[in-house]
Scaffold this motif. Structure first.
Motif, PDB file in Angstrom:
ATOM      1  N   ILE A   1       0.830  -1.198   0.000  1.00 39.73           N
ATOM      2  CA  ILE A   1       0.000   0.000   0.000  1.00 39.73           C
ATOM      3  C   ILE A   1       0.867   1.252   0.000  1.00 39.73           C
ATOM      4  CG2 ILE A   1      -1.717   1.271   1.315  1.00 39.73           C
ATOM      5  CD1 ILE A   1      -2.594  -1.473   2.446  1.00 39.73           C
ATOM      6  N   HIS A   2       1.735   1.318   0.983  1.00 37.84           N
ATOM      7  CA  HIS A   2       2.492   2.541   1.212  1.00 37.84           C
ATOM      8  C   HIS A   2       3.479   2.805   0.070  1.00 37.84           C
ATOM      9  CE1 HIS A   2       4.865   5.515   3.365  1.00 37.84           C
ATOM     10  NE2 HIS A   2       5.933   4.758   3.278  1.00 37.84           N
ATOM     11  N   VAL A   3       4.272   1.799  -0.256  1.00 33.15           N
ATOM     12  CA  VAL A   3       5.327   2.047  -1.234  1.00 33.15           C
ATOM     13  C   VAL A   3       4.757   2.165  -2.644  1.00 33.15           C
ATOM     14  CG1 VAL A   3       7.543   1.292  -2.085  1.00 33.15           C
ATOM     15  CG2 VAL A   3       6.924   0.838   0.262  1.00 33.15           C
ATOM     16  N   SER A   4       3.767   1.325  -2.967  1.00 30.53           N
ATOM     17  CA  SER A   4       3.234   1.436  -4.317  1.00 30.53           C
ATOM     18  C   SER A   4       2.584   2.802  -4.510  1.00 30.53           C
ATOM     19  CB  SER A   4       2.236   0.323  -4.606  1.00 30.53           C
ATOM     20  OG  SER A   4       1.114   0.470  -3.791  1.00 30.53           O
ATOM     21  N   LEU A   5       1.889   3.283  -3.479  1.00 30.12           N
ATOM     22  CA  LEU A   5       1.280   4.602  -3.579  1.00 30.12           C
ATOM     23  C   LEU A   5       2.348   5.684  -3.697  1.00 30.12           C
ATOM     24  CD1 LEU A   5      -1.739   4.838  -1.183  1.00 30.12           C
ATOM     25  CD2 LEU A   5      -1.610   5.619  -3.524  1.00 30.12           C
ATOM     26  N   ALA A   6       3.398   5.535  -2.907  1.00 25.82           N
ATOM     27  CA  ALA A   6       4.451   6.554  -2.949  1.00 25.82           C
ATOM     28  C   ALA A   6       5.033   6.633  -4.361  1.00 25.82           C
ATOM     29  CB  ALA A   6       5.551   6.230  -1.947  1.00 25.82           C
ATOM     30  N   ILE A   7       5.251   5.473  -4.965  1.00 23.11           N
ATOM     31  CA  ILE A   7       5.828   5.464  -6.302  1.00 23.11           C
ATOM     32  C   ILE A   7       4.849   6.069  -7.307  1.00 23.11           C
ATOM     33  CG2 ILE A   7       6.592   3.959  -8.162  1.00 23.11           C
ATOM     34  CD1 ILE A   7       7.745   2.103  -6.034  1.00 23.11           C
ATOM     35  N   ALA A   8       3.572   5.684  -7.198  1.00 20.50           N
ATOM     36  CA  ALA A   8       2.585   6.202  -8.139  1.00 20.50           C
ATOM     37  C   ALA A   8       2.438   7.715  -7.976  1.00 20.50           C
ATOM     38  CB  ALA A   8       1.250   5.511  -7.925  1.00 20.50           C
ATOM     39  N   CYS A   9       2.394   8.183  -6.733  1.00 18.82           N
ATOM     40  CA  CYS A   9       2.287   9.626  -6.503  1.00 18.82           C
ATOM     41  C   CYS A   9       3.488  10.332  -7.109  1.00 18.82           C
ATOM     42  CB  CYS A   9       2.242   9.941  -5.011  1.00 18.82           C
ATOM     43  SG  CYS A   9       0.713   9.462  -4.226  1.00 18.82           S
ATOM     44  N   GLY A  10       4.665   9.771  -6.883  1.00 18.67           N
ATOM     45  CA  GLY A  10       5.872  10.393  -7.412  1.00 18.67           C
ATOM     46  C   GLY A  10       5.819  10.495  -8.918  1.00 18.67           C
ATOM     47  N   ALA A  11       5.384   9.421  -9.560  1.00 19.58           N
ATOM     48  CA  ALA A  11       5.353   9.421 -11.022  1.00 19.58           C
ATOM     49  C   ALA A  11       4.393  10.487 -11.530  1.00 19.58           C
ATOM     50  CB  ALA A  11       4.951   8.040 -11.524  1.00 19.58           C
ATOM     51  N   LEU A  12       3.243  10.618 -10.869  1.00 17.02           N
ATOM     52  CA  LEU A  12       2.272  11.619 -11.327  1.00 17.02           C
ATOM     53  C   LEU A  12       2.745  13.033 -11.003  1.00 17.02           C
ATOM     54  CD1 LEU A  12      -0.920   9.641 -10.562  1.00 17.02           C
ATOM     55  CD2 LEU A  12      -0.351  10.656 -12.755  1.00 17.02           C
ATOM     56  N   PHE A  13       3.310  13.194  -9.811  1.00 20.83           N
ATOM     57  CA  PHE A  13       3.891  14.504  -9.478  1.00 20.83           C
ATOM     58  C   PHE A  13       4.930  14.879 -10.526  1.00 20.83           C
ATOM     59  CE2 PHE A  13       3.030  14.239  -4.636  1.00 20.83           C
ATOM     60  CZ  PHE A  13       1.967  15.110  -4.748  1.00 20.83           C
ATOM     61  N   TYR A  14       5.637  13.857 -11.011  1.00 16.88           N
ATOM     62  CA  TYR A  14       6.651  14.135 -12.020  1.00 16.88           C
ATOM     63  C   TYR A  14       6.014  14.700 -13.283  1.00 16.88           C
ATOM     64  CZ  TYR A  14      10.177  13.665 -15.542  1.00 16.88           C
ATOM     65  OH  TYR A  14      11.018  13.960 -16.570  1.00 16.88           O
ATOM     66  N   LEU A  15       4.927  14.080 -13.735  1.00 19.87           N
ATOM     67  CA  LEU A  15       4.258  14.613 -14.925  1.00 19.87           C
ATOM     68  C   LEU A  15       3.814  16.057 -14.668  1.00 19.87           C
ATOM     69  CD1 LEU A  15       2.081  11.650 -16.255  1.00 19.87           C
ATOM     70  CD2 LEU A  15       4.479  12.158 -16.621  1.00 19.87           C
TER      71      LEU A  15
END
Ligand code: HEM
Lengths: 365, 628
Positions: free
Chosen positions: A210-224
């Motif tokens: 939950i935590h890490v997958s969300l962190a990665i997904a958030c990061g990727a979208l923040f990147y866009l």
């Protein structure tokens, strides 16, 4: 046991091959995008300048759409869906979006399509690489920085392709995205590479998913969002120059590139929507991390460097959202905040793992 | 744009949120009044500044900036040893850091000042905003601006229906779509309907900010009342929850009131993956405890794992570490047993290369003289060779499981320094007053032992036998109130945030006027908060629905027609949602209820106005209505 170990080793090797192949295809996509931009530069784009020439009325009209409705007596009639005239509130610039990298040039467009197709192919390989890696270690592939990085760029590309599938105008993002994905994967396979290996027990929890997958997904979208913000800053300056013909004008290269991007207001809106949509998820990521920390370490918040930087990132994005809602802070100032916030995220991701010691450095219990 | 237009637009957009009005930072004008009055003026000015969005923004920024040094400089609260090392390395910097409280950033005066100011500001912001919101909930949507074409989204069409019919149809549509609306009386040539929707955005926003407050209070209380300690227990050992039993202990700000319980560690297991890419990964990892409440309550068995603590009352017992404790027997120069028991060694790496010390304070040497004996060494559960091959030193472990355990020791004699009064680290030797045993070649005496081996000191000075291996587990025992409040605050914050960011608040106005040719000109315009991407789309949907007479396009025009023809009761005078609207033939069918998800999607979905809707057959129409 040994047979299983051998399969795992095999899978790990397959994963590496897939990641390298994905990089090769991303490289091709990169060249295709470059082709798109180069050919696109042949076209004469004048929309932006025309729209900004004083005296020119502008306003993006939504196209008329027809809607069929039933009529009395059971027959049907075709009814005109009304035209809705929109205008930027607050008297901002009213500029149509640029035509995109291909600039209306047919050959450029072909290159662009090829680039997108290649990106799809590369993404499939990339996802395969991440998946086989996960299978080889029989856990979520987020145990170390190599795995973070490969998953991170995978999600970024997935989001980009998702936007494309949903019909959003995001192809302008192709070149910067593919470039940085190449960089990220390059770093991952060279500097950050770690053989697929163990996970310390503290990480072994469903909260990892939950935590890490969300962190990665958030990061990727923040990147866009951050990419859009940076382009917004360029495009905004460009529009400001055009709007003031007596001042200095953009150079021909800048003109050629920037004229093809979406309008500054569109880029800004895109960045805001992405950041605002991700913010609650980022909040949840931090909360999930706190719950996990509570069950693993006995306290939900201990000012560990990783926690501190998640918090800083969160506050920075909250700052950005506040800035957007505060008169006098919209536009460029808010954009700088958004970029600062993303840099905080990046530092949390790379800086803290590399330079700062803490519980999250996964050095073992 | 004329100034009247501008003023009307401002009025139309007013109170679309509860954000405080931003006025220029003006210092209060000198009143020339009494000192007291001036003070009040200044205080009011200060309060207004503190609760403005701009200052909240600056404080948020300062808060994130202020948190940075704490992550880069070692913190007392996190790692005291690292702080001490830092002090030793940076003789000049450390006192300056001390002065600035940089080793205690998160409890420093300046950091506290920032967040306390922020939360005062937050409180000062929430209260008036809540009142304002209640006011907005009671008020009617504002009147239509005269010039609707000035609004961000605008559309117009002509119809055969007369203005009153159109307005009634609009009421029906607004009601079905859960807008709050108000009808203005027909003025010169036509009336207008104002509607507004998306109040949940504001509610969500307020909920979020209030939840932050709850979260902070819970966090502060948790930290103030928190009690925490560590305890290392060898298999078979036990613990009762009293101060003296702890290895290390952090008291609460108000003195500890410890829950009364105890437990024994019956068994500790850690099994590791033997081969493959995951070699060394813990497969199973748990401690079996027997615990009881009070001094001698009923016994319970429980298995504690890394992410699964034992909870007794308000206290949680976490398994945080494990390691090995070689069981040794030391005989002195007289052949008497001077020490026997397990000695915990502390792991230094992932493969459990561990270090430790064996201290024997009661020891007689070969001549019967009282002295003290000590051993210092490395333990490897799976011997993986020496890191310094030539000198056979620096043993490392190559696997965390006990596959080939080995203990590597140096021996000392002399004063252990146990009486000096300075608390000693049990895992390290203070070799200052100790003399190392030497081998015949003059090199320090050292030996690698496997279980069962004996280390014989020269000249009959004694022996040490490595009997067998035990395991130990370390526990963190913490008692922290307020966790559930913090969790509730966090969840409420996320819910509020989702409402605040995904829901759009928007206003729609409809105006009817008699056209030159006897047809009715209908104008429809919308205004949202700055980021209203879906507004044009929604406006178009509304327009389509209105053109079919106020029934969802799906329903037969039959009802739409009758709806437009009947009624008329609400044509004049303001009607708002609360008032019970008279039954109307057109509206009594269960119109597709507005899906809640629609509002939630509003901000995320970009306007897709360039995407033409396919001309659809009548069957597809219910969808059209529901999608809106
Ligand atoms: C603890 C610190 C705070 C955090 C983390 C925080 C966070 C947020 C967030 C994430 C939003 C959503 C922005 C949006 O709707 O686009 C927001 C909105 C808002 N905040 Fe805060 N806030 C904080 C403190 C404050 C304070 C002290 C004030 C008082 C001045 C304030 C006033 C507002 C207002 C008025 C809005 C609504 C703006 C709008 O309607 O667009 N906030 N806040």
């Amino acid at each position: 046991m040994n047979i299983a170990a051998a399969t795992n080793q095999n899978l790990a090797d397959i994963s590496n091959v897939l990641i390298y192949s994905a990089m090769a295809v991303y490289a091709l996509a990169f060249f295709a995008h470059v082709g798109e931009w180069v050919f696109g530069s042949r076209s004469r784009v004048a929309t932006t300048s025309a729209a900004l020439t004083p005296g020119q009325a502008a306003g993006a009209d939504a196209p008329a759409v027809t809607v069929t409705v039933k009529q009395r007596g059971g027959g049907t009639a075709v009814l005109e869906r009304p035209k809705v005239v929109t205008r930027t509130p607050g008297g901002g610039r009213e500029v149509p979006d640029g035509p995109g990298a291909a600039g209306g040039d047919e050959q450029g467009d072909v290159y662009g399509r090829v680039a997108v197709s290649l990106t799809v192919l590369a993404f499939v390989l990339h996802a395969g690489g991440v998946l086989t890696r996960a299978l080889s270690v029989e856990r979520a592939p987020w145990g170390n920085m190599y795995e973070f990085s490969t998953t991170f760029s995978m999600v970024a590309v997935a989001s980009y392709l998702g936007f494309l599938v949903a019909g959003k105008n995001v192809r302008w993002m192709g070149l910067p995205l593919v470039t940085t994905v190449l960089l990220d994967l390059g770093l991952a396979v060279s500097v950050l590479y770690t053989d697929s290996d163990q996970l310390v027990p503290a990480l072994d929890s469903y909260w990892l998913w939950i935590h890490v997958s969300l962190a990665i997904a958030c990061g990727a979208l923040f990147y866009l969002g951050a990419v859009a913000t940076v382009l917004y800053l360029f495009r905004d300056r460009y529009e400001a120059k055009l709007a003031d013909p007596s001042g200095p004008q953009p150079g021909s290269f800048a003109h050629s590139v920037l004229a093809r991007l979406p309008a500054a207001s569109s880029l800004d809106k895109f960045a805001y929507r992405v950041n605002a949509a991700v913010f609650p998820f980022w909040t949840f990521t931090i909360v999930a991390g706190a719950i996990w920390a509570e069950s693993a370490w006995g306290r939900y918040w201990g000012w560990d460097p990783k926690e501190v930087w998640s918090f800083i990132t969160w506050v920075a994005y909250a700052c950005y959202l506040h800035a957007r809602a505060t008169a006098g802070w919209k536009g460029r100032k808010a954009a700088y905040l958004a970029i600062a916030a993303f840099l905080c995220f990046l530092f949390n991701y790379y800086g803290v793992n590399i330079f700062v010691d803490g519980l999250h450095s996964y050095s073992g219990m | 744009m004329t100034t009247t237009d501008e003023r009307e637009l401002t009025a139309a957009a007013s109170q679309l949120s509860t954000a405080p009005v931003e006025d220029a930072p003006r210092s209060p004008e000198p009143h020339g009044g009494s000192f007291g009055r001036e003070l009040v003026t200044w205080a009011r000015w200060f309060w207004r500044q503190l609760t403005s969005m701009r200052v909240a923004l600056i404080l948020l920024f300062l808060l994130s900036l202020g948190a940075v040094p704490g992550s880069l400089i070692p913190q007392n609260s996190v790692d005291e040893i690292a702080v001490n090392q830092f002090r030793e390395r940076h003789g000049t910097l450390a006192p300056i850091y001390d002065r600035l409280q940089l080793f205690d950033v998160y409890s420093s005066v300046w950091f506290s000042a920032i967040y306390i100011l922020l939360f005062v500001s937050l409180a000062g912001c929430i209260i008036p905003r809540s009142w304002q919101f209640v006011g907005q909930l009671r008020a009617r949507p504002p009147r239509a601006p005269r010039n609707l074409t000035r609004l961000p989204a605008y559309t117009t069409w002509e119809t055969e229906a007369d203005p009153a019919e159109v307005r009634e149809a609009a009421e029906r549509v607004f009601r079905r779509r859960r807008f709050r609306y108000a009808v203005a009386p027909a003025g010169d040539g036509g009336g207008a309907v104002s509607a507004e929707k998306g109040y949940l955005r504001e509610a969500g926003n307020l909920l979020f900010h209030i939840a932050l407050f709850v979260l902070l209070v819970a966090f502060a209380a948790g930290n103030l009342f928190r009690v925490e300690g560590g305890k290392l227990i060898v298999e078979g050992g036990g613990f009762t929850n009293t101060l003296t039993q702890y290895d290390d202990f952090q008291d609460s700000a108000f003195g500890a009131d410890l829950d009364s319980f105890g437990f024994t560690l019956d068994d500790f297991e850690a099994t590791f993956e033997q081969s493959g890419p995951q070699r060394g990964t813990a497969r199973e990892f748990y401690a079996d405890l027997t615990w009881w409440e009070g001094a001698d309550g009923e016994r319970h068995k429980e298995r504690v794992e890394v992410n699964h603590p034992l909870q007794i009352d308000g206290t949680k017992v976490f398994l945080i570490g494990h390691g090995y404790a070689p069981v040794v027997t030391v005989r002195d120069g007289q052949g008497d047993v001077a020490f026997t028991g397990p000695v915990p060694f502390l792991p230094q790496d992932g493969n459990h290369t561990s270090t430790g010390a064996i201290k024997v304070p009661d020891y007689r040497d070969e001549n019967g003289k009282k002295n003290q004996l000590a051993f210092q060494g490395i333990f490897a559960p799976t011997f993986g060779g020496f890191s310094d091959l030539s000198r056979q030193e620096g043993m490392v472990s190559q696997f965390p499981g006990p596959q080939y355990p080995a203990l590597f020791l140096n021996a000392y004699r002399g004063n252990l320094g146990l009486d000096s009064g300075v608390p000693q680290n049990v895992y390290q030797l203070d070799t200052e007053d100790l003399k190392q045993f030497k081998a015949e070649d003059g090199q320090p005496l050292k030996q690698m032992l496997r279980p069962g081996d004996t280390f014989t000191l020269p000249n009959g000075a004694g022996t040490l036998t490595f009997e067998r291996l035990e395991r130990w587990a370390s526990f963190q025992i913490s008692q922290q109130p307020g966790n559930y409040w913090a969790l509730a605050g966090a969840i409420a914050a996320i819910v509020g945030l989702a409402g605040s960011l995904f829901i759009q608040r928007r206003r729609v106005w409809l105006r009817t006027a008699a056209g030159a040719d006897g047809r009715t000109v209908v104008e429809l315009a919308g205004l949202g908060r700055s980021e209203s991407a879906r507004l044009p789309e929604e406006l178009a949907d509304l327009a389509v629905e209105l053109q079919t007479g106020g029934a969802p396009a799906a329903e037969s025009a039959e009802s739409a027609e009758s709806g437009a023809a009947g009624g008329g009761s609400a044509a004049a005078g303001a009607t708002s949602v609360e008032s019970v609207a008279p039954e109307q033939p057109g509206s009594d069918e269960p119109g597709p209820d507005k899906p809640a998800a629609d509002a939630a999607a509003a901000d995320e979905n970009e306007s897709e106005s360039e995407e033409p809707d396919e001309p659809e057959g009548p069957e597809a129409k219910p969808d059209e209505g529901a999608r809106a």
